[in-house]
Write a protein that holds these residues in place. Structure first.
Motif, mmCIF file in Angstrom:
data_model
loop_
_atom_site.group_PDB
_atom_site.id
_atom_site.type_symbol
_atom_site.label_atom_id
_atom_site.label_comp_id
_atom_site.label_asym_id
_atom_site.label_seq_id
_atom_site.Cartn_x
_atom_site.Cartn_y
_atom_site.Cartn_z
ATOM 1 N N TRP A 25 0.776 -0.850 0.001
ATOM 2 C CA TRP A 25 -0.155 0.425 -0.037
ATOM 3 C C TRP A 25 1.084 1.058 -0.215
ATOM 4 O O TRP A 25 0.581 2.275 -0.625
ATOM 5 N N LEU A 29 0.705 4.474 -2.554
ATOM 6 C CA LEU A 29 0.319 5.707 -2.685
ATOM 7 C C LEU A 29 1.589 6.360 -2.980
ATOM 8 O O LEU A 29 1.736 7.469 -3.779
ATOM 9 N N LEU A 30 2.885 5.819 -2.632
ATOM 10 C CA LEU A 30 3.848 7.048 -3.769
ATOM 11 C C LEU A 30 4.040 6.901 -4.989
ATOM 12 O O LEU A 30 4.572 8.339 -5.466
ATOM 13 N N LEU A 32 1.036 6.870 -7.243
ATOM 14 C CA LEU A 32 0.666 7.500 -7.348
ATOM 15 C C LEU A 32 0.092 8.750 -7.389
ATOM 16 O O LEU A 32 -0.293 9.377 -7.649
ATOM 17 N N GLY A 33 0.677 9.170 -6.000
ATOM 18 C CA GLY A 33 0.931 10.796 -5.367
ATOM 19 C C GLY A 33 2.353 11.407 -6.321
ATOM 20 O O GLY A 33 1.883 12.394 -6.624
ATOM 21 N N GLY A 34 3.346 10.785 -6.464
ATOM 22 C CA GLY A 34 3.883 11.232 -8.247
ATOM 23 C C GLY A 34 3.002 11.595 -9.125
ATOM 24 O O GLY A 34 4.054 12.658 -9.557
ATOM 25 N N TYR A 35 2.767 10.345 -9.476
ATOM 26 C CA TYR A 35 1.925 10.659 -10.294
ATOM 27 C C TYR A 35 1.328 11.416 -10.987
ATOM 28 O O TYR A 35 0.849 12.573 -11.483
ATOM 29 N N LEU A 36 0.470 12.386 -9.812
ATOM 30 C CA LEU A 36 -0.747 12.837 -9.464
ATOM 31 C C LEU A 36 -0.108 14.659 -9.732
ATOM 32 O O LEU A 36 -0.507 15.649 -10.038
ATOM 33 N N LEU A 37 0.949 14.386 -8.834
ATOM 34 C CA LEU A 37 2.050 15.924 -8.680
ATOM 35 C C LEU A 37 3.044 16.192 -10.486
ATOM 36 O O LEU A 37 2.429 17.110 -10.119
ATOM 37 N N SER A 40 0.256 18.432 -11.696
ATOM 38 C CA SER A 40 -0.220 19.640 -11.111
ATOM 39 C C SER A 40 0.456 20.653 -11.659
ATOM 40 O O SER A 40 0.816 21.055 -12.368
#
Length: 51
Positions: A25, A29-30, A32-37, A40
């Motif tokens: 998990w 999370l890391l 997905l967070g990197g992809y979303l950043l 942005s």
């Protein structure tokens, strides 16, 4: 050298799991967070900080 984002995320995830053995998990999370950043409004700031 231009590397596709999906390939870079896959390579980082694979190496992270093999070397550090974190929980799945946390890896998800890391990644997905990197992809979303990357998509942005913070992307230009991160880009200048990395370069």
């Amino acid at each position: 050298m231009d590397v596709p984002l999906w390939f870079a995320l896959l390579a980082v995830g694979y190496l992270g799991i093999k070397l550090i053995r974190p929980p799945w998990w946390l890896v998800a999370l890391l990644l997905l967070g990197g992809y979303l950043l990357a998509d942005s409004i913070l992307a230009p700031v991160i880009d200048t900080a990395v370069k």
